[in-house]
Design a protein around this motif. Structure first.
Motif, PDB file in Angstrom:
ATOM      1  N   GLU A   1      52.133 -60.381  53.334  1.00 21.12           N
ATOM      2  CA  GLU A   1      52.310 -60.514  51.890  1.00 21.12           C
ATOM      3  C   GLU A   1      53.443 -61.496  51.587  1.00 21.12           C
ATOM      4  O   GLU A   1      54.333 -61.718  52.397  1.00 21.12           O
ATOM      5  CB  GLU A   1      52.582 -59.151  51.262  1.00 21.12           C
ATOM      6  CG  GLU A   1      53.835 -58.461  51.736  1.00 21.12           C
ATOM      7  CD  GLU A   1      55.028 -58.724  50.840  1.00 21.12           C
ATOM      8  OE1 GLU A   1      54.839 -59.314  49.762  1.00 21.12           O
ATOM      9  OE2 GLU A   1      56.135 -58.356  51.230  1.00 21.12           O
TER      10      GLU A   1
ATOM     11  N   VAL B   1      45.878 -58.963  43.249  1.00 23.91           N
ATOM     12  CA  VAL B   1      46.792 -58.594  44.330  1.00 23.91           C
ATOM     13  C   VAL B   1      45.997 -57.984  45.482  1.00 23.91           C
ATOM     14  O   VAL B   1      46.183 -58.333  46.653  1.00 23.91           O
ATOM     15  CB  VAL B   1      47.869 -57.603  43.841  1.00 23.91           C
ATOM     16  CG1 VAL B   1      48.697 -57.103  45.020  1.00 23.91           C
ATOM     17  CG2 VAL B   1      48.770 -58.257  42.804  1.00 23.91           C
TER      18      VAL B   1
ATOM     19  N   ALA C   1      49.244 -52.598  45.691  1.00 18.59           N
ATOM     20  CA  ALA C   1      48.680 -53.503  44.686  1.00 18.59           C
ATOM     21  C   ALA C   1      49.158 -53.124  43.284  1.00 18.59           C
ATOM     22  O   ALA C   1      49.526 -53.993  42.483  1.00 18.59           O
ATOM     23  CB  ALA C   1      47.154 -53.493  44.754  1.00 18.59           C
TER      24      ALA C   1
ATOM     25  N   SER D   1      45.338 -59.734  49.329  1.00 17.99           N
ATOM     26  CA  SER D   1      45.935 -59.086  50.502  1.00 17.99           C
ATOM     27  C   SER D   1      44.907 -58.889  51.611  1.00 17.99           C
ATOM     28  O   SER D   1      45.232 -58.402  52.676  1.00 17.99           O
ATOM     29  CB  SER D   1      46.541 -57.729  50.118  1.00 17.99           C
ATOM     30  OG  SER D   1      45.526 -56.813  49.793  1.00 17.99           O
TER      31      SER D   1
ATOM     32  N   ASP E   1      52.908 -53.949  42.985  1.00 12.98           N
ATOM     33  CA  ASP E   1      53.130 -55.390  42.885  1.00 12.98           C
ATOM     34  C   ASP E   1      52.800 -55.888  41.483  1.00 12.98           C
ATOM     35  O   ASP E   1      53.545 -56.684  40.906  1.00 12.98           O
ATOM     36  CB  ASP E   1      52.280 -56.127  43.916  1.00 12.98           C
ATOM     37  CG  ASP E   1      52.649 -57.597  44.007  1.00 12.98           C
ATOM     38  OD1 ASP E   1      53.681 -57.909  44.622  1.00 12.98           O
ATOM     39  OD2 ASP E   1      51.925 -58.433  43.428  1.00 12.98           O
TER      40      ASP E   1
END
Length: 232
Positions: free
Chosen positions: A191, A176, A142, A180, A145
């Motif tokens: 993802e 994020v 996370a 997920s 990303d």
């Protein structure tokens, strides 16, 4: 005493800026208690009242949180993010809508303004997030990303847009993490990859970059809206 008042206000502003810089550079991470007023006063060479005024101002913006009898804690990395975090029940859908507004334009600018170093950074971040995904290190995934999306915006070399997006660090990372785990019956959903976005930026294709950025954010929004609770 106009001169004294002006001088005092200047001191408070200087302390505010130093505290803000310390938070943004990670000297005190989010959730950590900062030094006491006497300790800060000694470190900064100012009086306790000056420190108190500076802390109070930053608490008002949401950067810090004063807990009576416990101390002062870092609440966010910027005033913009702090203000967002103070919104009661800020919905995941709204966060994604704001992300779409900023990231689509960020992708367009990145495709026309990026440097070779920018592209290399994006590819390195993609490789890192893929490794973290494959290893199931979801918290790291996370954060990486979110870092990737910041790098895309930075690659557009628009200082104001970058500053605005930087203020969303916490909520982008949270979004994020939330998206997920949003598919019922599955610990984590597949993802959404970003290889196409990086290729478009690298090739200098703004139309494709916009389509890629808008496409995955539209996909996240659809995922959120189809979830049982409707949002987060």
């Amino acid at each position: 005493m106009p001169l004294a008042t002006t001088h005092r206000a200047g001191l408070v502003d200087q302390v505010i800026e130093q505290l803000r810089t310390a938070v943004r550079q990670g000297e005190w991470p989010v959730g950590e208690r900062i030094p006491t007023e006497p300790e800060l006063g000694e470190q900064l060479g100012v009086g306790r009242n000056t420190v108190r005024e500076a802390v109070r101002a930053l608490a008002h913006t949401g950067l810090l949180e004063v807990r009576q009898g416990d101390g002062t804690y870092v609440r966010a990395t910027s005033e913009v993010s702090g203000a967002i975090r103070r919104l009661a029940g800020s919905e995941l859908r709204e966060v994604l809508q704001v992300r779409r507004t900023l990231e689509v334009e960020g992708a367009r600018l990145a495709a026309t303004e990026r440097t070779e170093d920018d592209v290399a950074e994006l590819r390195a971040l993609l490789a890192r997030r893929a490794s973290e995904r494959d290893e199931g290190r979801w918290e790291h995934f996370a954060r990486t990303d979110a870092e990737f999306h910041r790098a895309v915006v930075r690659a557009g070399h628009n200082g104001l847009l970058t500053e605005l997006y930087l203020g969303l660090t916490e909520v982008v990372t949270a979004s994020v993490a939330a998206t997920s785990t949003i598919t019922p019956g599955a610990e984590h959903v597949p993802e959404i990859g970003h290889e196409g976005l990086v290729d478009a930026v690298a090739e200098g294709d703004p139309d494709r970059a916009v389509a890629e950025a808008r496409g995955f954010l539209d996909g996240l929004l659809a995922r959120v809206e189809s979830a049982p609770n409707g949002t987060d």
